[in-house]
Design a protein around this motif. Sequence first.
Motif, PDB file in Angstrom:
ATOM      1  N   LEU A  68       0.816  -1.217   0.000  1.00 48.79           N
ATOM      2  CA  LEU A  68       0.000   0.000   0.000  1.00 48.79           C
ATOM      3  C   LEU A  68       0.850   1.268   0.000  1.00 48.79           C
ATOM      4  O   LEU A  68       0.479   2.265  -0.623  1.00 48.79           O
ATOM      5  N   THR A  69       1.980   1.243   0.702  1.00 49.69           N
ATOM      6  CA  THR A  69       2.810   2.453   0.764  1.00 49.69           C
ATOM      7  C   THR A  69       3.488   2.751  -0.565  1.00 49.69           C
ATOM      8  O   THR A  69       4.002   3.850  -0.754  1.00 49.69           O
ATOM      9  N   LYS A  70       3.472   1.820  -1.499  1.00 47.48           N
ATOM     10  CA  LYS A  70       4.029   2.059  -2.836  1.00 47.48           C
ATOM     11  C   LYS A  70       3.062   2.828  -3.732  1.00 47.48           C
ATOM     12  O   LYS A  70       3.445   3.318  -4.782  1.00 47.48           O
ATOM     13  N   VAL A  71       1.801   2.932  -3.308  1.00 44.33           N
ATOM     14  CA  VAL A  71       0.799   3.678  -4.073  1.00 44.33           C
ATOM     15  C   VAL A  71       0.996   5.165  -3.788  1.00 44.33           C
ATOM     16  O   VAL A  71       1.135   5.580  -2.633  1.00 44.33           O
ATOM     17  N   GLN A  72       1.020   5.950  -4.849  1.00 43.53           N
ATOM     18  CA  GLN A  72       1.205   7.393  -4.701  1.00 43.53           C
ATOM     19  C   GLN A  72       0.078   7.979  -3.857  1.00 43.53           C
ATOM     20  O   GLN A  72      -1.104   7.732  -4.093  1.00 43.53           O
ATOM     21  N   GLY A  73       0.441   8.743  -2.827  1.00 41.56           N
ATOM     22  CA  GLY A  73      -0.540   9.380  -1.961  1.00 41.56           C
ATOM     23  C   GLY A  73      -0.862   8.577  -0.711  1.00 41.56           C
ATOM     24  O   GLY A  73      -1.619   9.034   0.142  1.00 41.56           O
TER      25      GLY A  73
ATOM     26  N   CYS B 106      -1.920   4.308   5.442  1.00 41.15           N
ATOM     27  CA  CYS B 106      -1.849   2.856   5.348  1.00 41.15           C
ATOM     28  C   CYS B 106      -2.292   2.198   6.654  1.00 41.15           C
ATOM     29  O   CYS B 106      -3.058   1.242   6.642  1.00 41.15           O
ATOM     30  N   LEU B 107      -1.839   2.722   7.775  1.00 41.24           N
ATOM     31  CA  LEU B 107      -2.262   2.190   9.068  1.00 41.24           C
ATOM     32  C   LEU B 107      -3.761   2.385   9.272  1.00 41.24           C
ATOM     33  O   LEU B 107      -4.433   1.541   9.867  1.00 41.24           O
ATOM     34  N   SER B 108      -4.286   3.485   8.772  1.00 41.55           N
ATOM     35  CA  SER B 108      -5.721   3.733   8.861  1.00 41.55           C
ATOM     36  C   SER B 108      -6.497   2.692   8.051  1.00 41.55           C
ATOM     37  O   SER B 108      -7.514   2.172   8.506  1.00 41.55           O
ATOM     38  N   ILE B 109      -6.002   2.378   6.858  1.00 40.43           N
ATOM     39  CA  ILE B 109      -6.644   1.363   6.015  1.00 40.43           C
ATOM     40  C   ILE B 109      -6.590   0.003   6.705  1.00 40.43           C
ATOM     41  O   ILE B 109      -7.577  -0.725   6.761  1.00 40.43           O
TER      42      ILE B 109
ATOM     43  N   SER C  28      -9.125  -5.964   7.201  1.00 42.04           N
ATOM     44  CA  SER C  28      -8.154  -7.024   7.450  1.00 42.04           C
ATOM     45  C   SER C  28      -7.457  -7.364   6.130  1.00 42.04           C
ATOM     46  O   SER C  28      -7.944  -6.990   5.054  1.00 42.04           O
ATOM     47  N   PRO C  29      -6.333  -8.060   6.163  1.00 46.28           N
ATOM     48  CA  PRO C  29      -5.671  -8.442   4.911  1.00 46.28           C
ATOM     49  C   PRO C  29      -6.588  -9.215   3.963  1.00 46.28           C
ATOM     50  O   PRO C  29      -6.548  -9.001   2.752  1.00 46.28           O
ATOM     51  N   THR C  30      -7.430 -10.074   4.501  1.00 44.72           N
ATOM     52  CA  THR C  30      -8.375 -10.816   3.665  1.00 44.72           C
ATOM     53  C   THR C  30      -9.368  -9.867   3.007  1.00 44.72           C
ATOM     54  O   THR C  30      -9.641  -9.967   1.809  1.00 44.72           O
ATOM     55  N   GLN C  31      -9.890  -8.929   3.780  1.00 46.91           N
ATOM     56  CA  GLN C  31     -10.839  -7.955   3.236  1.00 46.91           C
ATOM     57  C   GLN C  31     -10.160  -7.055   2.206  1.00 46.91           C
ATOM     58  O   GLN C  31     -10.782  -6.665   1.217  1.00 46.91           O
ATOM     59  N   LEU C  32      -8.890  -6.716   2.439  1.00 40.49           N
ATOM     60  CA  LEU C  32      -8.139  -5.916   1.467  1.00 40.49           C
ATOM     61  C   LEU C  32      -8.033  -6.652   0.141  1.00 40.49           C
ATOM     62  O   LEU C  32      -8.261  -6.073  -0.926  1.00 40.49           O
TER      63      LEU C  32
ATOM     64  N   VAL D 142      -7.223   1.001  -5.859  1.00 39.36           N
ATOM     65  CA  VAL D 142      -7.732  -0.201  -6.529  1.00 39.36           C
ATOM     66  C   VAL D 142      -7.208  -0.313  -7.950  1.00 39.36           C
ATOM     67  O   VAL D 142      -6.986  -1.419  -8.443  1.00 39.36           O
ATOM     68  N   THR D 143      -6.966   0.811  -8.611  1.00 37.70           N
ATOM     69  CA  THR D 143      -6.424   0.773  -9.966  1.00 37.70           C
ATOM     70  C   THR D 143      -4.986   0.276  -9.975  1.00 37.70           C
ATOM     71  O   THR D 143      -4.616  -0.588 -10.769  1.00 37.70           O
ATOM     72  N   GLU D 144      -4.158   0.816  -9.080  1.00 40.43           N
ATOM     73  CA  GLU D 144      -2.754   0.436  -9.061  1.00 40.43           C
ATOM     74  C   GLU D 144      -2.530  -0.967  -8.507  1.00 40.43           C
ATOM     75  O   GLU D 144      -1.546  -1.611  -8.856  1.00 40.43           O
ATOM     76  N   LEU D 145      -3.426  -1.447  -7.663  1.00 39.75           N
ATOM     77  CA  LEU D 145      -3.224  -2.752  -7.040  1.00 39.75           C
ATOM     78  C   LEU D 145      -4.032  -3.873  -7.680  1.00 39.75           C
ATOM     79  O   LEU D 145      -3.960  -5.005  -7.213  1.00 39.75           O
ATOM     80  N   LYS D 146      -4.792  -3.588  -8.739  1.00 40.58           N
ATOM     81  CA  LYS D 146      -5.684  -4.614  -9.280  1.00 40.58           C
ATOM     82  C   LYS D 146      -4.945  -5.872  -9.735  1.00 40.58           C
ATOM     83  O   LYS D 146      -5.493  -6.955  -9.683  1.00 40.58           O
ATOM     84  N   ASP D 147      -3.690  -5.745 -10.152  1.00 34.96           N
ATOM     85  CA  ASP D 147      -2.919  -6.915 -10.573  1.00 34.96           C
ATOM     86  C   ASP D 147      -1.910  -7.350  -9.525  1.00 34.96           C
ATOM     87  O   ASP D 147      -1.083  -8.219  -9.787  1.00 34.96           O
ATOM     88  N   LYS D 148      -1.952  -6.728  -8.341  1.00 35.19           N
ATOM     89  CA  LYS D 148      -0.945  -6.996  -7.314  1.00 35.19           C
ATOM     90  C   LYS D 148      -1.572  -7.467  -6.017  1.00 35.19           C
ATOM     91  O   LYS D 148      -1.199  -7.009  -4.953  1.00 35.19           O
ATOM     92  N   ILE D 149      -2.513  -8.379  -6.062  1.00 31.78           N
ATOM     93  CA  ILE D 149      -3.111  -8.877  -4.830  1.00 31.78           C
ATOM     94  C   ILE D 149      -2.039  -9.610  -4.049  1.00 31.78           C
ATOM     95  O   ILE D 149      -1.356 -10.474  -4.571  1.00 31.78           O
TER      96      ILE D 149
END
Length: 158
Positions: free
Chosen positions: A18-23, A29-32, A37-41, A68-75
């Motif tokens: 998550l910290t690799k995502v701009q912004g 990240c800690l708030s998210i 949970s990791p499963t929910q993420l 969600v756009t930047e992580l869609k292929d990085k689950i």
Amino acid sequence: MSLFGFADAWEKEWFNTLTKVQGVGAKVCLSILSVLSPTQLAQAVGAQDKTSFCRASGVGPKLAARIVTELKDKIVTIPVNTNNTEVLNDNEKFASPITPTANADYSKSDDVISALVNLGYQRLEAYHVVSKVIAENQDAGIADLIRLSLKEFANKDI
């Protein structure tokens, strides 16, 4: 210098991803991670569910869309071997605090979503229907969940 602690390796891996995502800094990240949970993420990213991320303090619609756009292929996944320890690398291992029932529920919903996607339904629609069906029928098996999900889709189309 900052020090962060995590309940398990999966949570730490999500923090790093998550910290690799701009912004998204450490605070956001800690708030998210406090809201999801990791499963929910993993489910939220897989389903492109921006509203889940918006529940976290400091995450608005634009940032949620970026995540969600930047992580869609990085689950993020961490392999779990048969004796319930997570493999971090070739030399490090430690006991997993994730309970088998949590993994079973996630695996069950993931299997049902996969079956529906293979039948031609959109992943996001399948995610929403399966979430609803599992909430109403928590003790049902995978075959029953697929059948109930298909019924739900049939009722939607009418």
